[in-house]
Design a protein around this motif. Sequence first.
Motif, PDB file in Angstrom:
ATOM      1  N   ALA A   1     -21.936  -4.245   5.363  1.00 32.06           N
ATOM      2  CA  ALA A   1     -21.467  -4.989   4.189  1.00 32.06           C
ATOM      3  C   ALA A   1     -22.020  -6.408   4.197  1.00 32.06           C
ATOM      4  O   ALA A   1     -22.167  -7.023   5.253  1.00 32.06           O
ATOM      5  CB  ALA A   1     -19.940  -5.015   4.164  1.00 32.06           C
TER       6      ALA A   1
ATOM      7  N   GLU B   1     -20.565   1.654   6.288  1.00 31.38           N
ATOM      8  CA  GLU B   1     -20.733   0.737   5.154  1.00 31.38           C
ATOM      9  C   GLU B   1     -20.106  -0.629   5.461  1.00 31.38           C
ATOM     10  O   GLU B   1     -20.636  -1.666   5.048  1.00 31.38           O
ATOM     11  CB  GLU B   1     -20.114   1.325   3.885  1.00 31.38           C
ATOM     12  CG  GLU B   1     -20.932   2.469   3.313  1.00 31.38           C
ATOM     13  CD  GLU B   1     -20.255   3.186   2.177  1.00 31.38           C
ATOM     14  OE1 GLU B   1     -20.950   3.492   1.180  1.00 31.38           O
ATOM     15  OE2 GLU B   1     -19.036   3.468   2.270  1.00 31.38           O
ATOM     16  N   LEU B   2     -18.980  -0.630   6.179  1.00 25.71           N
ATOM     17  CA  LEU B   2     -18.369  -1.904   6.578  1.00 25.71           C
ATOM     18  C   LEU B   2     -19.295  -2.683   7.504  1.00 25.71           C
ATOM     19  O   LEU B   2     -19.422  -3.903   7.390  1.00 25.71           O
ATOM     20  CB  LEU B   2     -17.035  -1.667   7.289  1.00 25.71           C
ATOM     21  CG  LEU B   2     -15.829  -1.399   6.413  1.00 25.71           C
ATOM     22  CD1 LEU B   2     -14.611  -1.099   7.278  1.00 25.71           C
ATOM     23  CD2 LEU B   2     -15.547  -2.565   5.496  1.00 25.71           C
TER      24      LEU B   2
ATOM     25  N   LYS C   1     -20.726  -3.629  -4.019  1.00 21.99           N
ATOM     26  CA  LYS C   1     -21.956  -3.902  -3.261  1.00 21.99           C
ATOM     27  C   LYS C   1     -21.931  -3.182  -1.917  1.00 21.99           C
ATOM     28  O   LYS C   1     -22.952  -2.708  -1.438  1.00 21.99           O
ATOM     29  CB  LYS C   1     -22.111  -5.403  -2.999  1.00 21.99           C
ATOM     30  CG  LYS C   1     -22.402  -6.227  -4.204  1.00 21.99           C
ATOM     31  CD  LYS C   1     -22.547  -7.679  -3.772  1.00 21.99           C
ATOM     32  CE  LYS C   1     -22.415  -8.635  -4.919  1.00 21.99           C
ATOM     33  NZ  LYS C   1     -22.387 -10.023  -4.493  1.00 21.99           N
ATOM     34  N   SER C   2     -20.754  -3.133  -1.302  1.00 19.33           N
ATOM     35  CA  SER C   2     -20.619  -2.535   0.026  1.00 19.33           C
ATOM     36  C   SER C   2     -20.608  -1.011  -0.026  1.00 19.33           C
ATOM     37  O   SER C   2     -21.014  -0.351   0.924  1.00 19.33           O
ATOM     38  CB  SER C   2     -19.332  -3.035   0.688  1.00 19.33           C
ATOM     39  OG  SER C   2     -19.327  -4.439   0.771  1.00 19.33           O
TER      40      SER C   2
ATOM     41  N   ASP D   1     -16.433  -7.757  -3.193  1.00 18.93           N
ATOM     42  CA  ASP D   1     -17.763  -7.199  -2.970  1.00 18.93           C
ATOM     43  C   ASP D   1     -17.734  -5.688  -2.735  1.00 18.93           C
ATOM     44  O   ASP D   1     -18.688  -5.129  -2.202  1.00 18.93           O
ATOM     45  CB  ASP D   1     -18.421  -7.874  -1.751  1.00 18.93           C
ATOM     46  CG  ASP D   1     -18.770  -9.326  -2.017  1.00 18.93           C
ATOM     47  OD1 ASP D   1     -18.940  -9.693  -3.199  1.00 18.93           O
ATOM     48  OD2 ASP D   1     -18.861 -10.099  -1.052  1.00 18.93           O
TER      49      ASP D   1
ATOM     50  N   LEU E   1     -15.185   2.970   1.357  1.00 23.05           N
ATOM     51  CA  LEU E   1     -16.034   2.316   2.345  1.00 23.05           C
ATOM     52  C   LEU E   1     -15.854   3.010   3.687  1.00 23.05           C
ATOM     53  O   LEU E   1     -14.743   3.098   4.205  1.00 23.05           O
ATOM     54  CB  LEU E   1     -15.664   0.836   2.487  1.00 23.05           C
ATOM     55  CG  LEU E   1     -15.852  -0.042   1.258  1.00 23.05           C
ATOM     56  CD1 LEU E   1     -15.443  -1.476   1.569  1.00 23.05           C
ATOM     57  CD2 LEU E   1     -17.280   0.011   0.756  1.00 23.05           C
TER      58      LEU E   1
ATOM     59  N   THR F   1     -22.292   1.638  -0.702  1.00 20.16           N
ATOM     60  CA  THR F   1     -23.693   1.973  -0.975  1.00 20.16           C
ATOM     61  C   THR F   1     -23.912   3.403  -1.452  1.00 20.16           C
ATOM     62  O   THR F   1     -24.891   3.673  -2.140  1.00 20.16           O
ATOM     63  CB  THR F   1     -24.564   1.708   0.270  1.00 20.16           C
ATOM     64  OG1 THR F   1     -24.038   2.437   1.378  1.00 20.16           O
ATOM     65  CG2 THR F   1     -24.579   0.219   0.590  1.00 20.16           C
TER      66      THR F   1
ATOM     67  N   LEU G   1     -13.737  -8.772   0.704  1.00 23.11           N
ATOM     68  CA  LEU G   1     -14.231  -7.395   0.743  1.00 23.11           C
ATOM     69  C   LEU G   1     -13.906  -6.667  -0.564  1.00 23.11           C
ATOM     70  O   LEU G   1     -14.687  -5.865  -1.054  1.00 23.11           O
ATOM     71  CB  LEU G   1     -13.629  -6.650   1.938  1.00 23.11           C
ATOM     72  CG  LEU G   1     -14.171  -5.269   2.238  1.00 23.11           C
ATOM     73  CD1 LEU G   1     -15.679  -5.306   2.441  1.00 23.11           C
ATOM     74  CD2 LEU G   1     -13.500  -4.690   3.464  1.00 23.11           C
TER      75      LEU G   1
END
Length: 105
Positions: A85, A81-82, A68-69, A65, A77, A71, A62
């Motif tokens: 993901a 979002e999790l 990326k997660s 990334d 996060l 957003t 996590l």
Amino acid sequence: MNALKSIAISIGIMTLVSCGSTSTVDKATSRNGERPDPATISQQMDTNEDGKLSKDEVQGPLKNDFDKSDTDSDGFLSLEELKNAPVPERPVRGSGQGGRLNGGR
């Protein structure tokens, strides 16, 4: 006598805490191919209990990334979002490459 009692109590507490934390982490990091529960991940990693995860709080894939997660690019996060993901790609075991990606190059 009191010192010995204090040491025994301390060892007992440390043992209980370490056993409890191991079982909690196992629930969040599913190794059977299933996606870990986002609410559980959030609860376990949210060390400052603000309801969101910063890059400093997250661990493992996590963290790799995170951007990326995240957003909405706010540096945190959210639970939503999790849930959305991307699932991290894991190397396929037993592929004859000795566990290395790209043929060991």
